[in-house]
Design an enzyme around this catalytic site. Structure first.
Site, PDB file in Angstrom:
ATOM      1  CG  HIS A  99      42.505 -11.534  18.425  1.00 20.56           C
ATOM      2  ND1 HIS A  99      41.163 -11.756  18.180  1.00 20.56           N
ATOM      3  CD2 HIS A  99      42.971 -12.644  19.047  1.00 20.56           C
ATOM      4  CE1 HIS A  99      40.851 -12.963  18.641  1.00 20.56           C
ATOM      5  NE2 HIS A  99      41.925 -13.516  19.175  1.00 20.56           N
ATOM      6  CD  GLU A 128      37.875 -12.343  19.658  1.00 22.11           C
ATOM      7  OE1 GLU A 128      38.435 -11.786  20.613  1.00 22.11           O
ATOM      8  OE2 GLU A 128      37.640 -13.568  19.622  1.00 22.11           O
ATOM      9  CD  GLU A 185      44.111 -16.544  17.768  1.00 18.48           C
ATOM     10  OE1 GLU A 185      44.361 -17.088  18.845  1.00 18.48           O
ATOM     11  OE2 GLU A 185      43.375 -15.539  17.672  1.00 18.48           O
TER      12      GLU A 185
HETATM   13  P1  13P Z   1      39.443 -19.684  22.030  1.00 17.61           P
HETATM   14  O1  13P Z   1      40.615 -20.472  22.586  1.00 17.61           O
HETATM   15  O2  13P Z   1      38.458 -19.305  23.060  1.00 17.61           O
HETATM   16  O3  13P Z   1      38.873 -20.330  20.814  1.00 17.61           O
HETATM   17  O4  13P Z   1      40.076 -18.281  21.525  1.00 17.61           O
HETATM   18  C1  13P Z   1      41.178 -18.293  20.700  1.00 17.61           C
HETATM   19  C2  13P Z   1      41.692 -16.906  20.581  1.00 17.61           C
HETATM   20  O5  13P Z   1      41.078 -16.072  19.942  1.00 17.61           O
HETATM   21  C3  13P Z   1      42.947 -16.570  21.274  1.00 17.61           C
HETATM   22  O6  13P Z   1      43.420 -15.328  20.872  1.00 17.61           O
END
Ligand code: 13P
Length: 247
Positions: free
Chosen positions: A94, A96, A164
């Site tokens: 991910h 993050e 993403e």
């Molecule tokens: P949001 O739907 O809050 O933009 O987050 C997306 C995400 O990072 C899912 O892994």
């Protein structure tokens, strides 16, 4: 035929009470859904979520796993521990994790190897930053992330890839359906060049500010097979509406 898949990534949210409330509302609401469904709570809520989802169509997954099998790695959670607990899914790479925990493509690849060995189904995340998109580097970045995580892996037949775009996560800015479709088509084409992947059968999820109001137009795109949902996955009726749009 690729079955639609909607996955909730709860990130670092929740309490025992909120997990009870959310899954208590969600599981009956999606009982007749045609899409495949999973939720990925924090590690500490996995056992509770597994109990609440038992006998329902909602599978449970983790948001990460260690690249190591076992040993003196304080704070880490092994893929085997997750499958032993009853998890089916794991999210890897991910943005993050890449941003705040310096995860490299090599580390994502090692985690994927560990996840596959443990029998977990992995959702490998890729996506470019706003700057990279503005510089015209989006495809190059995503292509390198795919190559870095997937080349030379065995057992990729159940792989799921989530696109993403970093600039769309938690910002309320969604890629347009056409932007998302263009990148998904590029991802499918890139996967076809990687050994061991049946690109036509691999499910590609879009993630980044997916909401009840924009899900249907995203799912209408030929190469979008579902969603990885953050914020909207924390509200049962919003997540249920996204699941319904995927069905
Ligand atoms: P949001 O739907 O809050 O933009 O987050 C997306 C995400 O990072 C899912 O892994």
């Amino acid at each position: 035929m690729r079955r639609a898949l909607v996955v909730g990534n709860w990130k670092m949210h929740g309490s025992r009470a909120s997990v009870d409330a959310l899954l208590g509302s969600l599981t009956p609401a999606v009982a007749d859904a045609t899409a495949e469904i999973a939720v990925c709570p924090s590690y500490v809520h996995l056992a509770q979520a597994l109990e609440l989802c038992a006998g329902t169509p909602v599978a449970v997954g983790a948001q990460d796993c260690s690249h190591m099998a076992s040993g003196a790695y304080t704070g880490e959670v092994a893929a085997d521990m997750l499958s032993d607990l009853g998890c089916r899914w794991v999210i890897l790479g991910h943005s993050e994790r890449r941003q705040y925990h310096a995860e490299s493509d090599d580390l994502v690849a090692a985690k994927l190897t560990a996840a596959i060995a443990a029998g977990l189904q992995a959702i490998v995340c890729v996506g470019e930053t706003r700057e990279q998109r503005e510089n015209g580097e989006a495809e190059q970045v995503v292509g390198a992330q795919l190559q870095g995580a997937l080349a030379a892996q065995a057992g990729l037949q159940d792989l799921v890839v989530a696109y993403e775009p970093v600039w769309a996560i938690g910002t309320g800015l969604t890629a347009t359906p056409q932007q998302a479709q263009d990148m998904h088509a590029f991802i499918r084409q890139s996967l076809a060049a990687i050994a061991g992947i049946d690109a036509a059968q691999t499910r590609l999820l879009y993630g980044g500010s997916v909401k009840a109001g924009n899900a249907a137009e995203l799912f209408a795109q030929v190469d979008i097979d579902g969603a990885l949902v953050g914020g909207a996955a924390l509200v049962a009726e919003d997540f249920q509406a996204i699941v319904a749009a995927a069905g």
